[in-house]
Design an enzyme around this catalytic site. Sequence first.
Site, PDB file in Angstrom:
ATOM      1  N   SER A 154       0.740  -1.318  -0.079  1.00  0.00           N
ATOM      2  CA  SER A 154      -0.098   0.118   0.092  1.00  0.00           C
ATOM      3  C   SER A 154       0.808   1.144   0.202  1.00  0.00           C
ATOM      4  CB  SER A 154      -0.581  -0.003   1.433  1.00  0.00           C
ATOM      5  OG  SER A 154      -1.845   1.372   1.531  1.00  0.00           O
ATOM      6  N   TYR A 178      -2.428   5.504  -4.373  1.00  0.00           N
ATOM      7  CA  TYR A 178      -3.557   6.744  -4.131  1.00  0.00           C
ATOM      8  C   TYR A 178      -2.827   7.757  -5.072  1.00  0.00           C
ATOM      9  CZ  TYR A 178      -5.461   4.234  -0.243  1.00  0.00           C
ATOM     10  OH  TYR A 178      -6.279   3.623   0.681  1.00  0.00           O
ATOM     11  N   THR A 204      -6.196   2.613  -6.523  1.00  0.00           N
ATOM     12  CA  THR A 204      -7.530   2.831  -5.656  1.00  0.00           C
ATOM     13  C   THR A 204      -8.492   3.909  -6.103  1.00  0.00           C
ATOM     14  OG1 THR A 204      -6.604   1.447  -3.795  1.00  0.00           O
ATOM     15  CG2 THR A 204      -8.399   2.663  -3.228  1.00  0.00           C
ATOM     16  N   LYS A 306      -9.134  -0.560  -8.481  1.00  0.00           N
ATOM     17  CA  LYS A 306      -9.567  -1.036  -7.565  1.00  0.00           C
ATOM     18  C   LYS A 306     -10.655  -0.353  -7.067  1.00  0.00           C
ATOM     19  CE  LYS A 306      -8.324  -2.912  -2.783  1.00  0.00           C
ATOM     20  NZ  LYS A 306      -8.799  -2.114  -1.919  1.00  0.00           N
ATOM     21  N   HIS A 330     -13.720  -2.077  -0.494  1.00  0.00           N
ATOM     22  CA  HIS A 330     -12.818  -1.666   0.528  1.00  0.00           C
ATOM     23  C   HIS A 330     -12.977  -2.516   1.696  1.00  0.00           C
ATOM     24  CE1 HIS A 330      -9.742   1.255   0.402  1.00  0.00           C
ATOM     25  NE2 HIS A 330      -9.478   1.022   1.544  1.00  0.00           N
TER      26      HIS A 330
END
Length: 433
Positions: A154, A178, A204, A306, A330
């Site tokens: 992440s 992100y 995402t 995603k 999520h």
Amino acid sequence: MTVTGTQPQAASAAPERPRVARQRPRWTELREVLRLRQPTLNPVERRLGAALTIRDLRAVAVRTTPRAVFDYVDGAADAELTARRNRAAFAAVELVPEYLSPVDHPDLSTRLFGREIAMPLIFAPTGYTRMMHHEGEAAVARVAARHGLPYTLSTVGTSTVEDVAAAAPGGEHWFQLYLTRNERLNTELLDRALAAGFTTVVLTVDTPVAGRHPKDMRNGLTIPPSLTLRTLFGMARYPSWALNKLTTAPITFASLSGMSGKSGVSGVTGDTIDAVRVADVVFEPTLSYEHLAWLRAHWPHRLLVKGILSPRDARRVVEAGADGVIVSNHGGRQLDRTPATLTVLPEIREELGPDATVILDSGVTHGQDILAARALGADAVMIGRAYLYGLMAGGERGVERAVTILREEYARSLQLLGLNASEAIARHHLRMP
């Protein structure tokens, strides 16, 4: 008048039961029956060995981890309706077996992007991972590599792409991004992932703002942190966890640290990122298809999006250049009251056709969940909480146990379904109400 009646008959004697021959037990015979389990002295191995399901690992995790940390993993947004719907959708599935086919050596592997992975399973990205256990992302990446499965790091992980590549040099690593309005930050993150050998970027899109987590708010595990006395006392009750946190490197948003000079990121100073500003960095309310087009132009390898829950969005992102989608809510941590991912999966597969890559995320905690997702059109599934329970329960050994549990459940269920390969799972093997 004399009344004559029948004289009572004597009760017939019950037949004599044959006597059971008895003998003195011999130790050699008792030894075959009384095979006592060898005691496990190591407490971590003892706890993990007794865990037969992911639910068992969850029960261990709640006993070995501060409640605030456990709640961060286990909790979800608002009333947690979506999180419960995810599990309810899997529970409602009926599997329809077909028998009289050899299943002695089931092939669990599948092909994803033209490459073989050991089973249809991918490690999802998770933030704050070293908060759950000091071994963190490196431990998870090593387990994934040993099992021939992709691991996704992440953006808000507590290890860098370089850390993960060094910890598991033979693994297949993905990077969850992100995408922000800061182009220099985005470029640097992509360049570092590319240089570290990461094969796939996962964008995402379901976090334009942060979801509202009442449990974390009560515990003070927010961005920025605002810990309560109860939370601090709760952490102090777990001395092993606290000692590991105090004697290992500080927990930071590793990929975002030390980038102020190059990226001009507001809120980044020196080697740390200001927690007050991290939400402004990673949550982007202006995220649009222009951002996706920029990412497609700058990332030369595979790109997945995603957070997709509708066929229309799935079609649009693929047309915009994505190589596939991850059907995800999520884990119920963003918008509450969204549909369970399993229920929208068939529509999205139908919309995209058989060739696009479709991965299902959210709610997978059993090997049969993998079967259900495959039957409804997923190429593979992602797990998050399932392996985090293992991580909290026992670090790398706990993650290993989580994967072993899921693999054994999946293999046995595949055999009981009458199939000898992941590729043999089809829609007619499943019924949904």
